[in-house]
Design a protein around this motif. Structure first.
Motif, PDB file in Angstrom:
ATOM      1  N   GLN A 754      -3.985   8.118   9.165  1.00 61.02           N
ATOM      2  CA  GLN A 754      -2.926   8.214   9.967  1.00 61.02           C
ATOM      3  C   GLN A 754      -1.757   8.232   9.296  1.00 61.02           C
ATOM      4  OE1 GLN A 754      -3.378   5.909  13.507  1.00 61.02           O
ATOM      5  NE2 GLN A 754      -5.248   7.020  14.074  1.00 61.02           N
ATOM      6  N   LYS A 755      -1.897   7.901   7.809  1.00 62.33           N
ATOM      7  CA  LYS A 755      -0.403   7.425   6.933  1.00 62.33           C
ATOM      8  C   LYS A 755       0.167   6.348   7.492  1.00 62.33           C
ATOM      9  CE  LYS A 755      -1.543  11.608   5.247  1.00 62.33           C
ATOM     10  NZ  LYS A 755      -2.148  11.694   3.777  1.00 62.33           N
ATOM     11  N   GLN A 756      -0.454   5.352   8.182  1.00 59.26           N
ATOM     12  CA  GLN A 756       0.186   4.236   8.369  1.00 59.26           C
ATOM     13  C   GLN A 756       0.228   3.302   7.308  1.00 59.26           C
ATOM     14  OE1 GLN A 756      -1.988   3.832  12.636  1.00 59.26           O
ATOM     15  NE2 GLN A 756      -0.020   2.948  13.008  1.00 59.26           N
ATOM     16  N   LEU A 757      -0.759   3.149   6.519  1.00 52.94           N
ATOM     17  CA  LEU A 757      -1.005   2.346   5.278  1.00 52.94           C
ATOM     18  C   LEU A 757      -1.142   3.414   4.172  1.00 52.94           C
ATOM     19  CD1 LEU A 757      -3.511  -0.284   6.727  1.00 52.94           C
ATOM     20  CD2 LEU A 757      -0.922  -0.401   6.265  1.00 52.94           C
ATOM     21  N   PRO A 758      -0.689   2.889   2.977  1.00 50.44           N
ATOM     22  CA  PRO A 758      -0.800   3.814   1.942  1.00 50.44           C
ATOM     23  C   PRO A 758      -2.427   3.314   1.322  1.00 50.44           C
ATOM     24  CG  PRO A 758       0.212   1.540   1.248  1.00 50.44           C
ATOM     25  CD  PRO A 758       0.055   1.729   2.762  1.00 50.44           C
ATOM     26  N   LYS A 759      -2.601   4.422   0.429  1.00 49.13           N
ATOM     27  CA  LYS A 759      -4.137   4.166  -0.201  1.00 49.13           C
ATOM     28  C   LYS A 759      -4.052   3.002  -1.258  1.00 49.13           C
ATOM     29  CE  LYS A 759      -5.176   9.321  -0.105  1.00 49.13           C
ATOM     30  NZ  LYS A 759      -5.499  10.281  -0.833  1.00 49.13           N
ATOM     31  N   GLY A 760      -5.177   2.537  -1.390  1.00 47.17           N
ATOM     32  CA  GLY A 760      -5.495   1.452  -2.260  1.00 47.17           C
ATOM     33  C   GLY A 760      -6.494   0.580  -1.819  1.00 47.17           C
ATOM     34  N   ALA A 761      -6.627  -0.397  -2.701  1.00 49.51           N
ATOM     35  CA  ALA A 761      -7.869  -1.494  -2.118  1.00 49.51           C
ATOM     36  C   ALA A 761      -7.324  -2.406  -0.830  1.00 49.51           C
ATOM     37  CB  ALA A 761      -7.977  -2.227  -3.413  1.00 49.51           C
ATOM     38  N   VAL A 762      -8.476  -2.702  -0.153  1.00 50.18           N
ATOM     39  CA  VAL A 762      -8.069  -3.200   0.924  1.00 50.18           C
ATOM     40  C   VAL A 762      -7.630  -4.490   0.935  1.00 50.18           C
ATOM     41  CG1 VAL A 762      -9.485  -4.086   3.043  1.00 50.18           C
ATOM     42  CG2 VAL A 762     -10.200  -2.072   2.181  1.00 50.18           C
ATOM     43  N   LEU A 763      -7.794  -5.323  -0.016  1.00 48.49           N
ATOM     44  CA  LEU A 763      -7.096  -6.740  -0.240  1.00 48.49           C
ATOM     45  C   LEU A 763      -5.826  -6.573  -0.664  1.00 48.49           C
ATOM     46  CD1 LEU A 763      -9.766  -8.651  -2.378  1.00 48.49           C
ATOM     47  CD2 LEU A 763      -8.993  -8.956  -0.210  1.00 48.49           C
ATOM     48  N   ASP A 764      -5.408  -5.378  -0.905  1.00 49.34           N
ATOM     49  CA  ASP A 764      -3.703  -5.277  -1.305  1.00 49.34           C
ATOM     50  C   ASP A 764      -3.063  -4.748  -0.152  1.00 49.34           C
ATOM     51  OD1 ASP A 764      -4.738  -5.876  -4.045  1.00 49.34           O
ATOM     52  OD2 ASP A 764      -4.622  -3.868  -4.662  1.00 49.34           O
ATOM     53  N   LEU A 765      -3.896  -4.488   0.818  1.00 46.95           N
ATOM     54  CA  LEU A 765      -3.024  -3.743   1.961  1.00 46.95           C
ATOM     55  C   LEU A 765      -2.878  -4.906   3.057  1.00 46.95           C
ATOM     56  CD1 LEU A 765      -4.438  -0.157   1.998  1.00 46.95           C
ATOM     57  CD2 LEU A 765      -2.421  -0.802   0.982  1.00 46.95           C
ATOM     58  N   LEU A 766      -3.543  -6.130   3.026  1.00 48.37           N
ATOM     59  CA  LEU A 766      -3.535  -6.716   4.231  1.00 48.37           C
ATOM     60  C   LEU A 766      -2.341  -7.286   4.706  1.00 48.37           C
ATOM     61  CD1 LEU A 766      -6.562  -9.275   3.134  1.00 48.37           C
ATOM     62  CD2 LEU A 766      -6.658  -7.355   4.618  1.00 48.37           C
ATOM     63  N   GLN A 767      -1.405  -7.613   3.885  1.00 44.10           N
ATOM     64  CA  GLN A 767      -0.292  -8.159   4.435  1.00 44.10           C
ATOM     65  C   GLN A 767       0.481  -7.121   5.053  1.00 44.10           C
ATOM     66  OE1 GLN A 767       0.691 -11.265   4.656  1.00 44.10           O
ATOM     67  NE2 GLN A 767      -1.394 -11.838   3.642  1.00 44.10           N
ATOM     68  N   ILE A 768       0.457  -5.895   4.507  1.00 44.66           N
ATOM     69  CA  ILE A 768       1.186  -4.885   5.191  1.00 44.66           C
ATOM     70  C   ILE A 768       0.605  -4.558   6.447  1.00 44.66           C
ATOM     71  CG2 ILE A 768       1.767  -2.412   4.975  1.00 44.66           C
ATOM     72  CD1 ILE A 768       1.698  -2.668   1.954  1.00 44.66           C
ATOM     73  N   ALA A 769      -0.866  -4.503   6.596  1.00 47.96           N
ATOM     74  CA  ALA A 769      -1.475  -4.349   7.827  1.00 47.96           C
ATOM     75  C   ALA A 769      -1.012  -5.205   8.895  1.00 47.96           C
ATOM     76  CB  ALA A 769      -2.859  -4.183   7.521  1.00 47.96           C
ATOM     77  N   ILE A 770      -0.931  -6.455   8.577  1.00 49.58           N
ATOM     78  CA  ILE A 770      -0.514  -7.738   9.283  1.00 49.58           C
ATOM     79  C   ILE A 770       0.778  -7.314   9.874  1.00 49.58           C
ATOM     80  CG2 ILE A 770      -0.020 -10.036   9.613  1.00 49.58           C
ATOM     81  CD1 ILE A 770      -2.484 -10.526   7.525  1.00 49.58           C
ATOM     82  N   ALA A 771       1.686  -7.239   9.040  1.00 47.75           N
ATOM     83  CA  ALA A 771       3.076  -6.963   9.207  1.00 47.75           C
ATOM     84  C   ALA A 771       3.215  -5.765  10.402  1.00 47.75           C
ATOM     85  CB  ALA A 771       4.031  -6.548   8.039  1.00 47.75           C
ATOM     86  N   LYS A 772       2.605  -4.659  10.180  1.00 45.52           N
ATOM     87  CA  LYS A 772       2.626  -3.634  11.133  1.00 45.52           C
ATOM     88  C   LYS A 772       1.423  -3.560  12.420  1.00 45.52           C
ATOM     89  CE  LYS A 772       3.920  -0.055   7.757  1.00 45.52           C
ATOM     90  NZ  LYS A 772       3.436   1.479   7.282  1.00 45.52           N
ATOM     91  N   ALA A 773       0.909  -4.975  12.621  1.00 42.85           N
ATOM     92  CA  ALA A 773       0.310  -5.236  13.544  1.00 42.85           C
ATOM     93  C   ALA A 773      -0.888  -4.428  13.771  1.00 42.85           C
ATOM     94  CB  ALA A 773       0.962  -5.296  15.183  1.00 42.85           C
ATOM     95  N   ILE A 774      -1.468  -3.859  12.700  1.00 40.30           N
ATOM     96  CA  ILE A 774      -2.761  -3.266  12.514  1.00 40.30           C
ATOM     97  C   ILE A 774      -3.857  -4.257  12.749  1.00 40.30           C
ATOM     98  CG2 ILE A 774      -4.093  -1.592  11.304  1.00 40.30           C
ATOM     99  CD1 ILE A 774      -1.614  -0.636  10.042  1.00 40.30           C
ATOM    100  N   ILE A 775      -3.843  -5.337  12.160  1.00 40.29           N
ATOM    101  CA  ILE A 775      -4.917  -6.270  12.167  1.00 40.29           C
ATOM    102  C   ILE A 775      -4.270  -7.646  12.412  1.00 40.29           C
ATOM    103  CG2 ILE A 775      -6.463  -4.769  10.671  1.00 40.29           C
ATOM    104  CD1 ILE A 775      -5.791  -6.811   8.671  1.00 40.29           C
ATOM    105  N   SER A 776      -5.099  -8.660  12.603  1.00 36.61           N
ATOM    106  CA  SER A 776      -4.586  -9.950  12.916  1.00 36.61           C
ATOM    107  C   SER A 776      -4.757 -10.777  11.734  1.00 36.61           C
ATOM    108  CB  SER A 776      -5.067 -10.500  14.278  1.00 36.61           C
ATOM    109  OG  SER A 776      -6.389 -10.585  14.006  1.00 36.61           O
TER     110      SER A 776
END
Length: 811
Positions: A754-776
């Motif tokens: 859904q273009k909410q997160l960029p492409k890349g390794a999952v570990l590299d996206l964790l902080q962004i995903a937390i900041a956007k409240a996608i995951i806890s």
């Protein structure tokens, strides 16, 4: 034409119901009577009545029948039936028949199989598995045992002796555990899932060894002396049969014993035996304190009786006896179980060292054949089951953990195929192991079945290990403490070779013995033909012969009917999922029985030398037995719906193999035209059984990729731990961590789409995903734990050059 068709139908029905000769005579006479009144051709009617009188009147009067039919056939068959040596005869007389004979009959009685009680453990046996066996498995470090020590550690040897692992089959009155065959199997299976060296060490004293021989044949004095010591490990047994010049061929055994008088323990003129032998490949031989020795016994001075050549004899000989030499160890494929040669030069033993005493001289081969069933039917199948379950569980988990192209490799169709085979073959192996152990505990001693499951289960285990190695790839070929697969891959040929090499077992033993042992009439016909009293011989032969002919006609009629109807209308047990397989088993059983009778009729005595034909017959019988075990096993487990993919895969694979082997037989039988006509009669519409379809392959593979009750049932009974530094424990830890993190990964991948997160390794996206409240934060920790465990699970060992030097260069 109508009358002819009616006659053929009548004859077929009479054959199908196995009508007596009297009933058949009355029915056919009735048809002739009606036909005579309905047609005008007097000459044809007269000829038919003449033919009827010539055939049926003698058949109804035994004296005439024997003169006109049985006597000529008796003379014809006598030179045709296979000639048997004494060792072959004793092998045939060993044990008994069970479900194998039902399959051989062409008309299996399903109650014989389905009424067999399901195998169960007593509370004491379960406690032993949960306690000492579990503890023993936790003590075993396979890499340390096979690479550094080349033996079990001293504390493991002590633990095995202390808890009577070598006395599982020894009765309690002699200090043993007195476990059932099923408990014996469960214990060996669990140890095998951890360490093959330990499993072999425990197997040998409980299978073909002095304890089994003593229990069946020993004198009370021998039992009272040896069995308590064997149970506690005070005595370590080995059985010495195989030699460098004859292998396990008893008839060619060069090891000899001469009956004579000699000096023993300070006494002169003791009646005994002077032995000379050379043996090799003897498991536990290097550490044994007592040898069970097989040799040929001769009495040139007739000290025991009139016979000079007494025959194969078995004795118990302490290894510290003067003249006994224990050689250096063999090194069987980088495994560490104790194995080596031994020999004796002019070793004098008293007569009471013969197992069973003087009255058992010359009975050695019979004794060995009776005892071989334990090794073949319990120990090696248990080892096969333990290895297959361990690999299925861990390779399935690895296929979920390991990623390529951002996907678990288990989701690739190319990986699904070997995963499916591993799961299906493991289900077959465990079903055959359990059903056979239950039969043994129920009092059966099926020698042919023991050969079947020894051959089939070790071969199927070999395929499971090969598939596991293909899935593991590079991590499978790099040996080290983290590699749970490499040592098992190396040791495969040991189980293939021991207790009768698989080539020999398939091509000579299963059908070679089964054709006589399991056939409902052949052995009885041979016994009649061998009687010295000609009148009694003809009498017994006549009785059996016409039962045999009736069975043959029944099978022919049944084979044609089942072929035309695709076996849809026969009464069969089972439910909506299993009935079709019971019906196909019945159909192939009829075809097998007909083909076997045809081969025996056309090849006679030469059949025993046609090993390619015997091997294919063995494949048919073996797969029919395995499919039967699968159906019984599924029923014994309560017919769980979630196990249906395993049931369908196993039944289709075994039935397809049985069918293909049966069809192949018709291509190589002599008298090609009758063989092709028989094939056409049995398979009028073509092949009835297909191998597992692609959708079934997918469903079966998926069972190993997810944590479920089915996966636990399939791998029940093996050693499982969750230690992160253990070879299999790290796989278990990673599997559960990866499964726990899957929903979180799914959220991240959905956000990427859904273009909410960029492409890349999952570990590299964790902080962004937390900041956007996608995951806890808690969900992010699941991802971190999963990736850490994943890396630990896929890591392989590496060594310095100095470490390789200490390994002795055998890598």
């Amino acid at each position: 034409m109508t009358w002819l068709i009616l006659l053929l139908i009548i004859l077929s029905v009479l054959a199908y119901i196995s009508a007596s000769i009297h009933l058949a005579t009355l029915v056919i006479a009735g048809w002739l009577g009606v036909y005579s009144l309905s047609v005008e051709s007097g000459i044809l009617v007269f000829l038919l009545w003449v033919i009827f009188d010539i055939v049926f009147i003698p058949l109804n009067f035994p004296a005439i029948r024997k003169l006109l039919f049985s006597r000529p056939i008796f003379k014809l068959m006598k030179p045709m039936l296979p000639q048997m040596s004494q060792t072959e005869r004793e092998a045939l007389e060993a044990g008994n028949t069970w479900w194998d004979a039902e399959l051989f009959s062409g008309n299996p009685d399903w109650k014989v199989l389905l009424d067999l009680p399901a195998p169960k453990l007593s509370a004491e046996e379960q406690a032993f598995l949960n306690g000492p066996v579990e503890t023993l498995c936790g003590m075993l470090d396979d890499w340390d045992i096979t690479r550094n020590r080349f033996d079990l550690p001293g504390e493991v040897w002590d633990f095995i002796k202390q808890h009577k692992f070598c006395g599982m089959i020894i009765p309690k009155r002699y200090g043993g555990l007195e476990f059932s065959d099923y408990a014996h199997s469960e214990a060996v299976m669990k140890i095998s899932s951890r360490c093959a060296t330990a499993a072999v060490t425990v197997m040998v004293p409980n299978s073909l060894g002095p304890a089994k021989l003593l229990l069946l044949y020993g004198t009370e004095q021998q039992k009272n002396h040896y069995l308590p010591r064997l149970a506690t490990g005070e005595e370590i047994p080995a059985f010495a049969l195989t030699g460098p010049h004859a292998g396990s061929d008893a008839g060619a055994m060069p090891d000899t014993g001469i009956v004579c008088y000699g000096k023993f323990e300070g006494k002169d003129n003791v009646l005994g035996i002077r032995l000379n032998w050379e043996k090799r490949y003897i498991t536990l031989g290097p550490v044994a304190t007592v040898l069970g020795l097989a040799f040929k016994l001769y009495d040139p001075n007739h000290l025991l009786g009139d016979n000079e050549n007494i025959g194969i004899t078995v004795a118990l000989i302490p290894t510290n006896t003067p003249g006994v030499s224990i050689g250096r160890r063999h090194f069987p494929l980088d495994s560490a179980f104790q194995n080596g040669p031994n020999w004796g030069k002019d070793v004098f033993i008293p007569m009471d060292w013969i197992i069973g005493g003087k009255q058992q001289v010359g009975n050695g081969w019979r004794m060995l054949m009776q005892c071989l069933a334990t090794g073949r039917a319990v120990s090696l199948p248990a080892l096969s089951a333990g290895a297959s379950k361990m690999l299925s569980r861990n390779c399935g988990a690895y296929a979920r953990i390991r990623k390529q192209f951002n996907l678990p490799i288990g989701e690739f169709e190319g990986i699904e195929e070997p995963l499916s085979r591993m799961a299906g073959q493991t289900y077959i192996i465990d079903a055959a192991r359990k059903v056979t152990a239950a039969a043994l505990d129920d009092g059966q001693k099926p020698s042919v079945i023991s050969a079947i499951i020894k051959y089939e289960l070790t071969e199927r285990m070999r395929r499971v290990v090969n598939d596991g190695m293909d899935i593991q790839g590079g991590s499978g070929i790099c040996l080290g403490p983290k590699n749970y697969l490499g040592r098992m891959y190396q040791v495969i040929p040991v189980s293939i070779t021991v207790e009768g090499a698989n080539i020999l077992t398939r091509s000579m033993m299963i059908f070679g013995q089964g054709a006589i042992r399991c056939h409902p009439y052949i052995q009885r016909e041979m016994e009649a033909l061998g009687l010295e009293n000609p009148e009694l011989a003809l009498q017994q032969f006549d009785e059996v012969l016409f039962k045999h002919i009736g069975s043959l006609l029944h099978n022919l009629a049944a084979g044609i009917w089942l072929g035309l109807s695709a076996a849809r209308f026969i009464n069969a047990p089972g439910d909506q999922h299993t009935q079709r397989y019971f019906r196909q088993l019945a159909r192939l059983s009829v075809g097998f029985a007909l083909a076997a009778d045809f081969a025996l009729l056309t090849l006679g005595n030469s059949l025993k030398r046609k090993e390619r034909i015997s091997g294919r017959f063995a494949d048919v019988l073996s797969n029919l037995y395995l499919c039967s075990c699968v159906l019984k096993h599924y029923r014994d487990q309560g017919s769980p719906p979630d196990d249906l993919p395993l049931l369908h895969w196993a039944c289709r694979q075994t039935l397809y193999r049985a069918q293909q082997s049966l069809l192949a037989i018709f291509h190589i039988l002599p008298m090609r035209l009758p063989a092709y006509l028989l094939r056409a009669a049995l398979f009028p519409t073509g092949k009835a059984c297909a191998p597992p379809a692609d959708h079934l392959v997918h469903r079966t593979a998926a069972l190993l990729l997810n944590d479920s009750a089915t996966r636990d049932r399939l791998t029940q009974g093996i050693y499982i731990n969750d230690k992160p530094d253990d070879a299999t424990g790290r796989i278990e830890v990673a599997f559960r961590a990866v499964l726990a993190a899957m929903p979180v990964e799914a959220k991240i991948h959905a956000a990427q789409k859904q273009k909410q997160l960029p492409k890349g390794a999952v570990l590299d996206l964790l902080q962004i995903a937390i900041a956007k409240a996608i995951i806890s934060n808690e969900e992010a920790e699941l991802i971190v734990a999963a990736e850490k465990a994943r890396f630990a699970a896929i890591s392989v060992d590496d060594f310095s050059a100095g470490q390789f030097g200490r390994m002795g260069g055998t890598q």
